[in-house]
Design an enzyme around this catalytic site. Sequence first.
Site, mmCIF file in Angstrom:
data_model
loop_
_atom_site.group_PDB
_atom_site.id
_atom_site.type_symbol
_atom_site.label_atom_id
_atom_site.label_comp_id
_atom_site.label_asym_id
_atom_site.label_seq_id
_atom_site.Cartn_x
_atom_site.Cartn_y
_atom_site.Cartn_z
ATOM 1 N N GLU A 293 43.747 47.255 36.932
ATOM 2 C CA GLU A 293 42.353 46.797 36.950
ATOM 3 C C GLU A 293 41.576 47.883 37.669
ATOM 4 O O GLU A 293 41.848 48.191 38.832
ATOM 5 C CB GLU A 293 42.244 45.444 37.664
ATOM 6 C CG GLU A 293 40.873 44.804 37.516
ATOM 7 C CD GLU A 293 40.007 44.975 38.745
ATOM 8 O OE1 GLU A 293 39.028 45.752 38.653
ATOM 9 O OE2 GLU A 293 40.302 44.370 39.778
ATOM 10 N N CYS A 327 34.827 45.010 42.657
ATOM 11 C CA CYS A 327 34.935 45.532 41.286
ATOM 12 C C CYS A 327 33.926 44.858 40.381
ATOM 13 O O CYS A 327 33.498 45.425 39.379
ATOM 14 C CB CYS A 327 36.337 45.288 40.742
ATOM 15 S SG CYS A 327 37.673 45.716 41.852
#
Length: 543
Positions: A293, A327
């Site tokens: 990720e 994120c």
Amino acid sequence: MSNGFFKVPVPRNEPVLSYAPGTKERAALKKALEEARAQSLDIPMYIGAEEVRTGNKKKLAPPHDHQHTLGYFHAGDKSHVEQAINAAMAAKELWGNLSWENRASIFLKAADLLAGPYRYKMNAATMLGQSKNAYQAEIDSACELIDFLRFNVSFMSEIYHDQPISSPGVWNKIEYRPLEGFTFALTPFNFTAIAGNLPTSMAMMGNTVVWKPSNTQIYAANVIMQVLKEAGLPDGVINLIYVSGPDAADVIFSHKDFNGIQFTGSTGVFNSMWKTIGENIAKYKSYPRIVGETGGKDFVIAHKSADAKEVSTALVRGAFEYQGQKCSAASRAYIPSNLWEDVKKNMIADLKSIKMGGVEDFGNFINAVIDEKAFDSITGYIEKAKQNPLNEIIAGGKYDKSKGYFVEPTVIGTKDASSFTMCEEIFGPVLTIYVYHSENFEQTLELVDKTSPYALTGSILARDRYAVELATKKLSNSAGNFYINDKPTGAVVGQQPFGGARGSGTNDKAGAKVNLLRWVSLRTIKETFVTPTDYRYPFLDKE
């Protein structure tokens, strides 16, 4: 001997404590903060049964008070990477053969330890080491990590119960084996929950792990390891090392038994690792699993039918909680011309009311960015944006690192929809807003999709349901986590599995069963009860 089909406890999301004035949790957390600040820890690496102290000690300090010393960690080198691999391989057979319910018990106990006696110690460590306020720490290092452990145990049980059908005279089975070699967890600074989930999710499925956290998360990673050890995790199952990225990569990605990596971090680092693994592919016994990720340039788009106050609140929370170091943080926004003045007015009013400072003062909404390197990068973006005549600093834009790495929440208005702050990941409290003509909604959706190489999170705010449906369809590949009438942050384990595609990673969804499936290798077993003794089939018979 296991002789039952065991049902695991039904997972439920851990309740989030408020830490409001007068609550017992507020008093307990303040006490934990005081105790942590009053001592200087000596933090070892954990390799096999050993606590490894190299004497090469590196200081740990709160990002909001960088003159204070929280302790020191013992940095390692390539020899310690080798030692960790050897410990993981030595532990592999016993751990992989341990019944799944006994593996599950360890992680369920770890979750209960976090929910109870370790809650405030873990939150205090995250607050001090990563400059995260009380609420952000609570939803991260307590609730989300607890949720990962409990839900993953449930997902593991579901996976093992998923078996094929059997035809008459045959019994078909699927065996979910651990991967053949060792696995590698490379974890980020910004979420203690991610740092805990990556190694434990792999270990839960019977794998042994080499775990390298970010140096700026080691203070809380040490507490995670203490919890796992108290929960009964055997030596060598998860080996925690503090080495440089290149040292880890040189040893691990050249090792024949390397069998998988789970990573959260930058797209550039992930691309580099993928390339190295590809170049070394002939060295490995099996094709390694690569799960990542990575970056994001997360968007908010408002439709002309949206409520201005709802939009401004989504932007302030989405862009500036934890200093934009998520994120999923809102980093670019597209606001229709009919709403802009009200949205701007509301945002400026909210930002004027926000306090910035250390985490020990619970009145501070904004704390420090993680370190000097991040501070310099973020402020470099702000200064470069100021030089562009098509940009306007609407709010913030100031910064100071004399005591801590403080950057004001900064809102940039731009007339250039492809300006660098609309396209590049900044990973800090900087939001860039592009105002589009309120009648150009569909064209703006196309702009949102094409502007960024990332596809992690995004949101649409609208009261017009046709607009919601259009955005959901047009932006189907623009975000792995898509939010309707909300900010693009705050995914909850078991509710919104998290991950994105394009330049944002492999979309293997942390907090979902699909992620755990990446850490097993399936073996199909067919047993025939009455074995044929004649090769001939009936079609061979004469009329």
